[in-house]
Design an enzyme around this catalytic site. Sequence first.
Site, PDB file in Angstrom:
ATOM      1  N   GLU A 295      -3.450 -10.017   3.833  1.00  0.00           N
ATOM      2  CA  GLU A 295      -4.656  -9.673   4.583  1.00  0.00           C
ATOM      3  C   GLU A 295      -5.719 -10.759   4.441  1.00  0.00           C
ATOM      4  O   GLU A 295      -6.398 -11.117   5.406  1.00  0.00           O
ATOM      5  CB  GLU A 295      -5.239  -8.343   4.081  1.00  0.00           C
ATOM      6  CG  GLU A 295      -4.457  -7.110   4.474  1.00  0.00           C
ATOM      7  CD  GLU A 295      -3.350  -6.761   3.481  1.00  0.00           C
ATOM      8  OE1 GLU A 295      -2.941  -7.630   2.696  1.00  0.00           O
ATOM      9  OE2 GLU A 295      -2.894  -5.609   3.521  1.00  0.00           O
TER      10      GLU A 295
ATOM     11  N   GLU B  86       0.841  -1.210   0.000  1.00  0.00           N
ATOM     12  CA  GLU B  86       0.000   0.000   0.000  1.00  0.00           C
ATOM     13  C   GLU B  86       0.871   1.253   0.000  1.00  0.00           C
ATOM     14  O   GLU B  86       0.592   2.226  -0.715  1.00  0.00           O
ATOM     15  CB  GLU B  86      -0.952  -0.021   1.201  1.00  0.00           C
ATOM     16  CG  GLU B  86      -1.954  -1.168   1.120  1.00  0.00           C
ATOM     17  CD  GLU B  86      -2.987  -1.118   2.229  1.00  0.00           C
ATOM     18  OE1 GLU B  86      -4.116  -0.682   1.952  1.00  0.00           O
ATOM     19  OE2 GLU B  86      -2.667  -1.501   3.373  1.00  0.00           O
TER      20      GLU B  86
HETATM   21  C1  1HE Z   1       6.360  -8.644  12.152  1.00  0.00           C
HETATM   22  C2  1HE Z   1       5.719  -8.477  10.910  1.00  0.00           C
HETATM   23  C3  1HE Z   1       4.481  -7.767  10.901  1.00  0.00           C
HETATM   24  C4  1HE Z   1       7.549  -9.550  10.562  1.00  0.00           C
HETATM   25  N1  1HE Z   1       4.003  -7.318  12.081  1.00  0.00           N
HETATM   26  N2  1HE Z   1       5.845  -8.189  13.276  1.00  0.00           N
HETATM   27  N3  1HE Z   1       1.899  -8.518   7.067  1.00  0.00           N
HETATM   28  C5  1HE Z   1       2.071  -9.824   6.989  1.00  0.00           C
HETATM   29  O1  1HE Z   1       1.189 -10.627   7.196  1.00  0.00           O
HETATM   30  C6  1HE Z   1       3.483 -10.272   6.688  1.00  0.00           C
HETATM   31  C7  1HE Z   1       4.071 -10.928   7.916  1.00  0.00           C
HETATM   32  N4  1HE Z   1       5.503 -11.152   7.796  1.00  0.00           N
HETATM   33  C8  1HE Z   1       6.033 -12.162   7.049  1.00  0.00           C
HETATM   34  O2  1HE Z   1       5.351 -12.882   6.335  1.00  0.00           O
HETATM   35  C9  1HE Z   1       7.502 -12.362   7.151  1.00  0.00           C
HETATM   36  O3  1HE Z   1       7.944 -11.789   8.393  1.00  0.00           O
HETATM   37  C10 1HE Z   1       8.332 -11.725   5.992  1.00  0.00           C
HETATM   38  C11 1HE Z   1       8.093 -12.531   4.710  1.00  0.00           C
HETATM   39  C12 1HE Z   1       7.974 -10.273   5.789  1.00  0.00           C
HETATM   40  C13 1HE Z   1       9.841 -11.772   6.361  1.00  0.00           C
HETATM   41  O4  1HE Z   1      10.209 -13.105   6.725  1.00  0.00           O
HETATM   42  P1  1HE Z   1      11.555 -13.330   7.526  1.00  0.00           P
HETATM   43  O5  1HE Z   1      11.735 -14.836   7.671  1.00  0.00           O
HETATM   44  O6  1HE Z   1      12.665 -12.547   6.944  1.00  0.00           O
HETATM   45  O7  1HE Z   1      11.309 -12.677   8.993  1.00  0.00           O
HETATM   46  P2  1HE Z   1      10.478 -13.253  10.229  1.00  0.00           P
HETATM   47  O8  1HE Z   1      11.334 -14.224  11.016  1.00  0.00           O
HETATM   48  O9  1HE Z   1       9.138 -13.744   9.842  1.00  0.00           O
HETATM   49  O10 1HE Z   1      10.219 -11.941  11.104  1.00  0.00           O
HETATM   50  C14 1HE Z   1      11.264 -11.287  11.830  1.00  0.00           C
HETATM   51  C15 1HE Z   1      10.623 -10.550  12.973  1.00  0.00           C
HETATM   52  O11 1HE Z   1       9.767  -9.539  12.446  1.00  0.00           O
HETATM   53  C16 1HE Z   1       9.716 -11.437  13.828  1.00  0.00           C
HETATM   54  O12 1HE Z   1       9.740 -10.905  15.162  1.00  0.00           O
HETATM   55  P3  1HE Z   1      10.666 -11.596  16.304  1.00  0.00           P
HETATM   56  O13 1HE Z   1      10.423 -10.742  17.514  1.00  0.00           O
HETATM   57  O14 1HE Z   1      10.158 -13.010  16.428  1.00  0.00           O
HETATM   58  O15 1HE Z   1      12.088 -11.529  15.790  1.00  0.00           O
HETATM   59  C17 1HE Z   1       8.339 -11.190  13.233  1.00  0.00           C
HETATM   60  O16 1HE Z   1       7.291 -11.442  14.167  1.00  0.00           O
HETATM   61  C18 1HE Z   1       8.436  -9.712  12.922  1.00  0.00           C
HETATM   62  N5  1HE Z   1       7.487  -9.324  11.895  1.00  0.00           N
HETATM   63  N6  1HE Z   1       6.475  -9.045   9.945  1.00  0.00           N
HETATM   64  C19 1HE Z   1       4.684  -7.540  13.218  1.00  0.00           C
HETATM   65  N7  1HE Z   1       3.808  -7.531   9.772  1.00  0.00           N
HETATM   66  C20 1HE Z   1      -3.291  -0.654   6.835  1.00  0.00           C
HETATM   67  S1  1HE Z   1      -3.826  -2.216   6.795  1.00  0.00           S
HETATM   68  C21 1HE Z   1      -2.508  -3.181   6.232  1.00  0.00           C
HETATM   69  C22 1HE Z   1      -2.771  -4.601   6.574  1.00  0.00           C
HETATM   70  C23 1HE Z   1      -1.557  -5.425   6.449  1.00  0.00           C
HETATM   71  O17 1HE Z   1      -0.462  -4.962   6.149  1.00  0.00           O
HETATM   72  S2  1HE Z   1      -1.781  -7.071   6.788  1.00  0.00           S
HETATM   73  C24 1HE Z   1      -0.275  -7.815   6.329  1.00  0.00           C
HETATM   74  C25 1HE Z   1       0.678  -7.876   7.471  1.00  0.00           C
END
Ligand code: 1HE
Length: 260
Positions: free
Chosen positions: A134, A114
């Site tokens: 989402e 976005e």
């Molecule tokens: C997060 C987030 C997040 C990572 N919010 N903490 N977005 C998503 O559904 C995408 C979610 N994220 C992922 O699918 C993956 O993290 C990635 C593909 C982006 C990257 O993967 P990777 O293996 O490099 O990293 P990771 O091990 O998954 O994440 C590293 C850390 O970042 C981990 O935290 P930690 O404390 O365990 O180290 C994750 O929890 C954190 N992290 N992404 C919170 N999104 C205005 S409305 C918009 C609506 C949306 O955007 S919905 C889609 C949200």
Amino acid sequence: MQTNDLTIELRGDQQQIALITLNRPSKRNALNDGLVLAIRDVFQGMPHSVRAAVIHGHGEHFCAGLDLSELSERDAAAGLHHSRMWHHALDQVERGPVPVVAALHGAVVGGGLELASACHLRVADTSSFFALPEGSRGIFVGGGGSVRIPRLIGTARMADMMFTGRVLNAEEGERAGLAQYLVPQGTALDKALELATRIASNAPLTNYALMQALPRIADQTADHGFFTEALISAIVQDAPEAKARVREFLEGRGPKVKKQ
Ligand code: 1HE
């Protein structure tokens, strides 16, 4: 700005390029409220020297979208206001003071897509991937994606990404229209800075018309659009800078259009 998760650096002899960095790599540049408000503030307070901006993400990914850890306790009213806060912030990007080039790599997902779609141009390197998770998280886009993303790729493609969780790789994303440039891994920022420098050399009123008039004309009926086009083109060509640039060409000094 209230956060260190967003930085701005001015580049160029006359500090005409702003390099804006999402700087929360440990959370894959997930956008919490502080970061969204910082994006709003950085565009609202853009220094007057700046003529074009580049936005990119520090670390392995551009942006993992909404910070999901802030989502859980929100009721419907809070959700409405939260979405409107995103709209206001990304409106400062799209309809803000300067053209913005997004340099994309790694995850460009959810709210990250976005944000990218609120920019004026997108350069993706080959590590980029695009998704709207989402759909699988039981939520909906709330950062303007349902308005901006169909304008780039069409409603059917966006619906597919949300219904099925389809992830587009960099080539697919470029082909679909999510990115205008596809470059080798690790070079998106350099390419985006090169483009921003080129954009910054345009007459300011031309860039203003491209940012403010072109998308509005696209939203108008053809009849209104033709009329708006006539008005804005009259204003832009009246600027002394436009007259000087045309004169330069006619006197053999201005740049020619060259085949790439
Ligand atoms: C997060 C987030 C997040 C990572 N919010 N903490 N977005 C998503 O559904 C995408 C979610 N994220 C992922 O699918 C993956 O993290 C990635 C593909 C982006 C990257 O993967 P990777 O293996 O490099 O990293 P990771 O091990 O998954 O994440 C590293 C850390 O970042 C981990 O935290 P930690 O404390 O365990 O180290 C994750 O929890 C954190 N992290 N992404 C919170 N999104 C205005 S409305 C918009 C609506 C949306 O955007 S919905 C889609 C949200």
